[in-house]
Design an enzyme around this catalytic site. Structure first.
Site, short mmCIF file in Angstrom:
data_model
loop_
_atom_site.label_atom_id
_atom_site.label_comp_id
_atom_site.label_asym_id
_atom_site.label_seq_id
_atom_site.Cartn_x
_atom_site.Cartn_y
_atom_site.Cartn_z
N LYS A 1 0.91 -1.34 0.05
CA LYS A 1 0.04 -0.10 0.14
C LYS A 1 0.83 1.33 0.21
CE LYS A 1 -2.04 -1.02 3.81
NZ LYS A 1 -1.68 -2.17 4.10
N THR A 2 1.80 1.27 0.97
CA THR A 2 2.61 2.70 0.98
C THR A 2 3.35 2.91 -0.03
OG1 THR A 2 2.75 2.39 3.37
CG2 THR A 2 4.34 3.77 2.49
N GLU B 1 -3.72 6.30 1.13
CA GLU B 1 -3.38 4.75 1.62
C GLU B 1 -4.78 4.42 2.49
OE1 GLU B 1 -0.33 2.24 4.23
OE2 GLU B 1 0.45 4.09 3.23
#
Length: 467
Positions: A126-127, A170
């Site tokens: 995600k990041t 995110e």
């Protein structure tokens, strides 16, 4: 299963004076920063001072160190993180006074409202993917607002207000709070069992992603190579959402020819062209292809997005270079799930092969949470077998109390390497010397974990420089 109480988002301009309990956290400080840039009056408190706290003060926030009921006296809205306990005096005062109290994710939904909202979800990646998309959009002039779970290397920030129409965020599934978001476009990198201390069983994790897809407005981008992500297409179809896939098995954005290129990666997206990244790993080729899929939906030209991806130099603690000494390069990673360890160790091997061919990969791993260690001890051992040498620290308990019989030794004894190539190091202070004793020119050392193992990188470099 939802682990949170869903809250209807309040428009940012209707939040009034906003007080953040735990304002120094990465996610909380980012939302506070955006509100401050929009002219909202922000106050907050945290247990300790930090660089993030100082930055918020410079932007105009009033931040208290320590918690007291009096800090919320002027607040119209109080934002709390999941780390805040019910006994917190500020939370108690807000509830007593009937002040609006919302979780961090609801505050994020508020600042996303009115923009073209793009949310990046998934068990892993995600990041990095959110950061990649943000940098690529910035490079082609879209100037998005963004809120990432880490810090961009290019800006040093985890969140900021842009002048463009797009808001990139995110979406955190760990506590179910991503179910408060209602993005126009959603990207799901993968879906696997994790955070079982909260969810209880893997089925509940998958159910939460199904519910997330039900909140998407127009487009779902999913990874064809990941069964959990690909399975979401059926949920999206029932809602009439447009679906685009990416990956080596995709019919929409097919990835081919992935190969290491020094510290970076080269690959081709069929029908688009070649892409060069400055970060390593086949998993990052997938992440970058997902970015192209989203950018297409936003109407942005591939050539400009490709240049933006080439300019992406990473996010903090995502295979972050910490230094080099004696011909040994040291990197740090937030990897704390077996799949993440495996991806980073394969990427490390690609880098070694590109440079010297005979260097080794030394993994320094700190398990995060007793529950996760208990659930995944076998899988952690298998992942660490991809290294040439492994050093396993004791468990970083974070919010959990110790469990009898659960320690880093559980992982160390399951590593699929010769016994002489595995060390259990319960005393973190011994690790720099231990690494320096074992490392040789051409090796890569990778510290991994979501705890304080990140402190070891500079210490290892310093120790290597004395040898």
């Amino acid at each position: 299963m939802s682990l949170v109480k869903l809250v209807d988002p309040v428009a940012a301009e209707d939040l009034g004076r906003v007080h953040f309990i735990g304002i120094g956290g990465a996610g909380m400080s980012g939302i506070a920063r955006i509100l401050l840039k929009r002219g909202v009056r922000v106050t907050g408190s945290d247990a300790r001072g930090s660089e993030l706290v100082n930055e918020l003060r410079e932007l105009g926030a009033t931040v208290h160190i320590g918690h007291a009921a009096s800090h919320v006296k002027d607040a119209d809205t109080v934002v709390v993180s999941t780390a805040i306990r019910d006994s917190n005096p500020e939370l108690g005062e807000a509830l007593k006074r009937g002040v609006r109290v919302i979780p961090r994710a609801a505050a994020l939904a508020s600042v996303m409202a009115g923009r073209t909202a793009v949310a990046i979800a998934g068990t892993h990646g995600k990041t990095t993917t959110t950061s990649m998309l943000t940098v690529a959009l910035q490079k082609c002039g879209a100037d998005p607002s963004y809120c990432v779970g880490g810090q961009l290397v290019t800006t040093g920030l985890g969140a900021d207000e842009g002048n463009g129409d797009v808001f990139v965020a995110e979406a955190d599934e760990s506590d179910g709070s991503f179910l408060m978001l209602a993005p126009d476009i959603a990207l799901v990198t993968n879906v696997e069992a994790d955070h079982l201390d909260n969810y209880g069983d893997p089925r509940a994790v998958y159910d939460s992603f199904n519910r997330f897809v039900e909140r998407v407005g127009s487009l779902l981008v999913i990874c064809a190579d990941d069964p959990g992500s690909a399975a979401l297409a059926e949920v999206a179809a029932k809602r009439g959402l447009k679906v685009r896939t990416y990956g080596t098995e995709s019919d929409d954005y097919r990835v081919t020819g992935v190969r290491p290129d020094g510290f970076g990666t080269r690959f081709t997206i069929e029908g688009r062209g070649e892409v060069r990244l400055a970060v390593p790993g086949a998993h990052n080729a997938l992440n970058a292809t997902a970015v192209v899929a989203v950018a297409d939906a936003l109407g942005l030209p591939f050539e400009e997005i490709r240049d933006g991806l080439a300019a992406f130099t990473g996010a903090k603690r995502r295979f972050e270079a910490k230094g080099e000494a004696g011909g040994v390069a040291v990197f740090d990673s937030y990897a704390h799930h077996p799949t993440e360890l495996a991806a980073d160790l394969r990427a490390a091997r690609d880098v070694v092969a590109s440079y010297s061919g005979d260097g080794r990969v030394i993994a320094v791993f700190q398990p995060h949470l007793y529950s996760r260690t208990r659930f995944f001890a076998d899988e952690f051992g298998a992942a660490l077998g991809l290294a040439d040498r492994a050093i396993v620290l004791d468990v970083y308990g974070a919010r959990e109390d110790p469990e009898p019989g659960v320690s880093g030794a559980m992982v160390a004894e399951r590593v699929n390497l010769p016994e002489s190539h595995v060390d259990y190091a319960p005393d973190k202070a011994t690790v720099p010397a231990l690494v320096a004793d074992k490392a040789r020119q051409g090796d890569i050392v990778l510290t991994m974990g979501a705890g304080d193992v990140t402190e070891l990188g500079p210490q290892i470099v310093a120790e290597l420089s004395t040898r």
